[in-house]
Design an enzyme around this catalytic site. Structure first.
Site, PDB file in Angstrom:
ATOM      1  N   HIS A  75       0.835  -1.207   0.000  1.00 40.28           N
ATOM      2  CA  HIS A  75       0.000   0.000   0.000  1.00 40.28           C
ATOM      3  C   HIS A  75       0.871   1.260   0.000  1.00 40.28           C
ATOM      4  O   HIS A  75       0.659   2.180  -0.788  1.00 40.28           O
ATOM      5  CB  HIS A  75      -0.931  -0.006   1.215  1.00 40.28           C
ATOM      6  CG  HIS A  75      -1.668   1.291   1.424  1.00 40.28           C
ATOM      7  ND1 HIS A  75      -2.914   1.529   0.900  1.00 40.28           N
ATOM      8  CD2 HIS A  75      -1.303   2.438   2.076  1.00 40.28           C
ATOM      9  CE1 HIS A  75      -3.298   2.762   1.229  1.00 40.28           C
ATOM     10  NE2 HIS A  75      -2.339   3.332   1.952  1.00 40.28           N
ATOM     11  N   GLU A  76       1.885   1.288   0.884  1.00 41.48           N
ATOM     12  CA  GLU A  76       2.770   2.462   0.950  1.00 41.48           C
ATOM     13  C   GLU A  76       3.562   2.602  -0.347  1.00 41.48           C
ATOM     14  O   GLU A  76       3.780   3.725  -0.825  1.00 41.48           O
ATOM     15  CB  GLU A  76       3.695   2.375   2.161  1.00 41.48           C
ATOM     16  CG  GLU A  76       2.978   2.369   3.519  1.00 41.48           C
ATOM     17  CD  GLU A  76       2.016   3.539   3.710  1.00 41.48           C
ATOM     18  OE1 GLU A  76       2.245   4.608   3.118  1.00 41.48           O
ATOM     19  OE2 GLU A  76       1.021   3.377   4.440  1.00 41.48           O
ATOM     20  N   HIS A  99       1.676   4.495  -2.844  1.00 43.58           N
ATOM     21  CA  HIS A  99       1.793   5.963  -2.768  1.00 43.58           C
ATOM     22  C   HIS A  99       3.019   6.451  -3.535  1.00 43.58           C
ATOM     23  O   HIS A  99       2.980   7.503  -4.175  1.00 43.58           O
ATOM     24  CB  HIS A  99       1.881   6.420  -1.310  1.00 43.58           C
ATOM     25  CG  HIS A  99       0.572   6.341  -0.578  1.00 43.58           C
ATOM     26  ND1 HIS A  99      -0.594   6.900  -1.057  1.00 43.58           N
ATOM     27  CD2 HIS A  99       0.241   5.756   0.602  1.00 43.58           C
ATOM     28  CE1 HIS A  99      -1.582   6.666  -0.194  1.00 43.58           C
ATOM     29  NE2 HIS A  99      -1.105   5.972   0.818  1.00 43.58           N
TER      30      HIS A  99
HETATM   31 ZN    ZN Z   1      -2.041   5.294   2.488  1.00 48.79          ZN
END
Ligand code: ZN
Length: 235
Positions: A101-102, A105
């Site tokens: 998830h990170e 980004h």
């Molecule tokens: Zn996030």
């Protein structure tokens, strides 16, 4: 106090507050549960993130370990992914989910993803508006003249940036999770049988952002309600 006291405020804010508590509980329990489930490939969160970044040409993004729990984040100004020990060092479905998830980004940053840019632009206004907005708004309400109404609207406008930030955070977070899920299953880092844990971890995290958005929007509605009460008393 002519604006209904705390009872009215609780009426406006309680549903969002309860949703927030519930979402926090969900994310903690999902993370705890899937932190104990090892992934078949046996990679730590740091290894998953490195693989995902490199396979997307982001060899320049560094990965660091940071303290705390669920403190994981991507810093676009430094191009650094900071992962908490429970993600960085651990082989688990939860760690792989958060790491991916990170990394999502970082992919957004590289792709100049629109909502992420809008969010970055809003940051300075939010840092001031989130605390100064409500103060200015309340000062405006206590002033009796029409100037007071103007002052209250200025406070409301400042605080509205916080709501805008919370709303634009939704597509940013959902998109990062979508990138994580697609890459984890597509790359074979996570097997199809393990995807349920990935989905549950990331969907629970998404709910906390929904709760934050509902919270700031309900505060705006409360302020609007107070302002409408004020103008109807004048007429
Ligand atoms: Zn996030």
């Amino acid at each position: 106090m002519y604006f209904g006291g705390y009872g009215l405020y609780i009426l406006f804010s309680l549903p969002a507050l309860l949703l927030g508590f519930w979402a926090q509980m969900k994310v903690k329990s999902a993370f705890n549960k899937y932190s104990k489930v090892r992934s078949i490939t046996g990679m730590t969160g740091a290894e998953v993130a490195r693989r995902m970044l490199d396979s997307n040409g982001l060899n320049n993004v560094r990965i660091e370990e940071t303290g705390g729990t669920l403190t994981d984040h991507y810093d676009p100004s430094q191009k650094v992914l900071r992962l908490s020990p429970g993600v960085y060092r651990v082989n688990s479905i939860a760690a792989a989910s958060v790491a991916a998830h990170e990394s999502g980004h970082a992919l957004q940053d590289a792709a100049e993803y629109g909502p992420l840019k809008i969010r970055s632009v809003l940051v300075p206004t939010v840092q001031i508006g989130s605390w100064l907005g409500p103060i200015i708004f309340m000062i405006g309400l206590f002033m009796s003249s029409t100037t007071g109404t103007t002052v209250a609207w200025v406070g409301l406008g400042l605080f509205a940036a916080t709501a805008a930030f919370a709303l634009v955070t939704l597509p940013v977070e959902l998109d990062a999770s979508a990138r994580a899920k697609a890459w984890l299953s597509g790359s074979g880092i996570v097997y199809a049988s393990e995807m349920e844990g990935v989905n549950k971890t990331l969907n629970a995290a998404a709910m906390t952002y929904v709760a934050a958005a509902v919270q700031s929007v309900s505060t705006i509605l409360y302020y609007l309600f107070l302002l409408s009460g004020r103008s109807s008393r004048r007429s």
